[in-house]
Structure formats: C-alpha cells, structure tokens
Write an enzyme that holds these catalytic residues in place. Structure first.
Site, PDB file in Angstrom:
ATOM      1  N   ASP A  96       0.817  -1.209   0.000  1.00 40.36           N
ATOM      2  CA  ASP A  96       0.000   0.000   0.000  1.00 40.36           C
ATOM      3  C   ASP A  96       0.857   1.269   0.000  1.00 40.36           C
ATOM      4  O   ASP A  96       1.353   1.685   1.043  1.00 40.36           O
ATOM      5  CB  ASP A  96      -0.917  -0.015   1.216  1.00 40.36           C
ATOM      6  CG  ASP A  96      -1.928   1.117   1.205  1.00 40.36           C
ATOM      7  OD1 ASP A  96      -2.087   1.761   0.151  1.00 40.36           O
ATOM      8  OD2 ASP A  96      -2.560   1.359   2.248  1.00 40.36           O
ATOM      9  N   ASP A 287      -1.877   5.145  -5.960  1.00 33.79           N
ATOM     10  CA  ASP A 287      -2.111   4.284  -4.796  1.00 33.79           C
ATOM     11  C   ASP A 287      -2.147   2.825  -5.227  1.00 33.79           C
ATOM     12  O   ASP A 287      -3.037   2.408  -5.960  1.00 33.79           O
ATOM     13  CB  ASP A 287      -3.420   4.688  -4.129  1.00 33.79           C
ATOM     14  CG  ASP A 287      -3.707   3.922  -2.853  1.00 33.79           C
ATOM     15  OD1 ASP A 287      -2.820   3.183  -2.387  1.00 33.79           O
ATOM     16  OD2 ASP A 287      -4.817   4.054  -2.315  1.00 33.79           O
TER      17      ASP A 287
END
Length: 443
Positions: A96, A287
């Site tokens: 992440d 992201d």
C-alpha cells in the site's frame, strides 16, 4: 625467471589473494543483510466488492467511500511476504503506497478478521520489544482508519522484519517499528495486515534507510506473477520509459501525487485546464492499495460523455449511475490515455479501464468522485487496475515517477541482488588470481 624472482612473485601473489579474501569477507559479513537493491514476487488476491466498499487506502480517514452500491467490481490486492520476529513467522500483507504503517494482527486479538496463516504471537519472539511513548501510561498506541471505514487499532512495537528476495537472499531489518494490531474491522483479505509504503518515517521504505535510495518499483499483472523492486533494483529505464514529476503536499501528508494534464478518449482530448481539477503541483494520488481510478465528478462527467459518444452497445441502467453496457466484448470500447505533466502519456489497455461485472455486463472502471474535494485535498486516485502491465517506479531522491509498458505476467530479466552480484564478482576475481598463481608455480 630465477628461482628467487619466482618465489618473490609467488609470495606477492599470495599476499594479494589473502588481502582480497580479507576485504571481501569483511564486505560480505557487514553487508549481507543490507543489499543495495533486491526484488521479490508478490501474491495477487482478487475478490468481489461493491463499488461503495472497495478499499481506497489512506490513513487518518482522508478519503471516504463512493456512494455507488449496486455494481460488483473485482477488487485487486497485491500481497507481500514478510517474516516477523525471532524465530521468524511468515505473514502476507497488502502492498500500500497510500499509507504509512506496517502492521499485522497479533495475539491477544480482541477483534480480528480471518487470515490464512497463524496470527503472530509476540510472546514467542525473542526480539519483540514494546515502545514507550510520552503518554500517562507510556503506551504507544495507533489507530488507523482507511477510506472504506475499515480500521486497525493496536500498539507500535520494535521487531525484526526479514524479507526474502527472489534470489533467496534475506534482507534483515532489526528493530523495525511495526504495528501490532489487536482490533480490526471491515477487512476482506487473505492477508494479515498492510505494508505501508508512503514517504512518511514509519513506512517500510523509509525504515530501510538511505542505502535503498527511497526507491521502489513494481509490476502488477492482472494474471500471473507480479513483483516489487527496492533500491538499485528499482531503477526503471529502457525503451518506452516515460517520467513525470512527483509531488508532495501538506494537505495530503505522506501521499504521492502526480499531475494529470488531460485524458484522451480515442482522439478526443479532455484537458483539465479550465476545470476545477486543473493544477500544476499535483492533482491525483497514485495508490497501489486502491483498485479503481477515481476522478472528481465535474471532470469525470466529461470523460464519461466522451465514452458514451463512442460506444454503440446497449446501455445498462444501474441505480448508482455507473457507466455499464450489455456486451461480452471489450472491442466496442474506446482506448483511454492519461496525459501526465512532462509528456508522460500512458496509453491504457482495455482491461485497465473496463471491467466485466455482475455476470456479463462491462463497466467503465473509472469512478466519479464527490463534487466537493475530500479531506486532505484528495479528490482523484490513480488505482492499481489502471497501473496493470506497467513497470511503475517511485524515485524519492529525484522526485520522479517512471512508467514503462511491460507484460508483467512474463518473467522479466530481474537484476541480481546487490550482494549476490558482488559475490559473483568476487568469485571471478579470486578465480583469475588463483589461475595466475598456478601459472607462476609452473614456471
């Protein structure tokens, strides 16, 4: 050559070899766990999720879920294997770049989700240490809330983290600060936590130190093997590579921003200039933990209109307004190109921008966000679905992103780990010196 001269040459050669062995042994022992770069494979996890509940990772609740509820998109997560503690316990955690904390579920667990591997037991690790903070009870707790309202609550601890590369070399990080999570909710994953990779101090890449150059790159495959590279192995170069500036903003601390100048739907170019979305210092967050790409509503509507004008298939009505069509082929859809500042034009494949849903329909995998910017100034996300089949590089030292079209499902010529390459070089030099000494003896 006289016998005295030959003997002196032999002695000198042996001294050189001895010195070489001493130097290389010293280098190997001091750097064996600290290579300048390494590569490791990732695990893809795929599941069904309503468009209102796909995980858009971002700490401190800077994002919130979209209002869409009746379209079941595939959620893509890329998991990284880590070994925690002594003796090491292997875990799998979501990669992440949109968050900071590295955490895993720990015993005792007040509220934990199901994971495929055993939950980490700190009491069985000799390197586990509690961290004291300047609070009344000296506890060092954390509370992380993500965009879909999932959360992790626990304590920061110091622990040994090991990462095994594709070559089998281990990268060992003693006294790494991680989150030991005892209370979690709303996670739908086969993993056991999250590997935060943003640029804030507690992320994995930040804790690796300066020798890793703050550099990562990854290649996400929609099917097949994906991988991630660190340090010197993370350099993205070669034919087809394009770069665009990396921006960091106070409003979205820790997040990586790109600047989107325009989106093209086939030959129709839709500029951000003249719209509220336009910026010169970053207007979209990249992201790895989010599946779908999100654009602000006013600008997104222009992109949708261009797609609608191109597609001649039957439109499927959905309660949430998602753009879907009754078709079983991607051929009816237009090619979408994202134009980033600096001439980085990413021509996206059909599978990057469209997804089969609900057992047969195909929908645009670009979600229109709220009309008001979300907390932290974030109202656009470049998700991992759109990044599939690109080698994506984050270079914090040069403040550049790099993109190279790549078939990520095909095994690439991955650079050796720095230590492995050094060992190979040492062996070659030693072998040459050994042959040289033999030739002197024969004389």
């Amino acid at each position: 050559m006289s016998s005295v001269t030959r003997m002196m040459s032999m002695v000198l050669s042996l001294q050189i070899i001895t010195a070489f062995f001493f130097i290389t042994a010293t280098v190997s022992s001091s750097d064996s766990s600290q290579p300048g770069g390494f590569t490791m494979d990732l695990i893809q996890h795929r599941s069904k999720s309503n468009s209102s509940s796909f995980r858009r990772s971002n700490i401190d609740n800077q994002l919130r879920a979209t209002p869409y509820a009746d379209v079941a998109f595939d959620t893509y997560e890329y998991l990284m294997k880590l070994q925690i503690g002594t003796p090491p316990v292997e875990i799998e955690a979501i990669l992440d770049t949109g968050s900071e904390v590295v955490w895993t579920q720990c015993l005792p667990c007040i509220n934990c989700f199901n994971q495929s591997s055993p939950i980490f037991d700190p009491s069985k690790s000799s390197t586990y240490k509690k961290i004291r903070c300047t609070t009344p009870d000296q506890s060092c707790d954390y509370d992380v809330v993500y965009g879909d309202k999932s959360y992790s609550i626990g304590s920061f601890v110091s622990e040994t983290v090991s990462i095994k590369s594709t070559s089998g070399q281990s990268y060992v990080m003693p006294e790494t600060i991680i989150g030991c999570s005892h209370n979690n909710s709303a996670f739908k994953t086969s993993g056991s936590g999250i590997v935060g990779l943003n640029w804030k101090p507690l992320s994995l890449i930040s804790q690796m130190g300066k020798h890793m150059l703050g550099a990562i790159s990854y290649c996400f495959s929609p099917e097949g093997t994906s991988n991630i590279n660190f340090g010197s192995n993370a350099i993205v170069s070669g034919e087809g590579t394009v770069t665009t500036p990396m921006f960091k903003k106070k409003e979205g601390p820790g997040l990586y921003y790109l600047n989107l100048d325009a989106v093209s739907v086939e030959k129709t170019r839709i500029e951000t200039l003249g719209t509220p979305f336009h910026a010169s210092d970053g207007n979209i967050v990249i992201d790895s933990g989010s599946t779908l790409t999100t654009l602000p509503a006013s600008y997104c509507s222009l992109v949708r209109e261009a797609v609608e004008k191109f597609v001649e298939a039957e439109r499927v009505t959905s309660k949430d307004g998602t753009l879907c069509y009754k078709t079983n082929t991607m051929d009816v859809f237009p090619v979408i190109t994202m134009h980033f500042t600096g001439g980085a034009d990413l021509v996206l494949g059909k599978t990057n921008t469209y997804m089969a849903v609900n057992g047969g329909d195909i929908c645009l995998a670009i979600i229109c966000g709220p009309t008001i910017p979300l907390p932290g100034g974030v109202d656009a996300i470049f998700g991992n679905r759109a990044q599939n089949n690109f080698l994506v590089g984050y270079d914090d030292s040069s403040r550049l992103f790099s993109f190279k079209p790549t078939d990520c499902g095909v095994k690439q010529d991955i650079p050796r780990d720095s230590v492995s390459a050094a060992s190979f070089l040492q062996f070659n030099i030693t072998f040459v010196l050994f042959i040289y000494v033999l030739s002197l003896i024969r004389l």
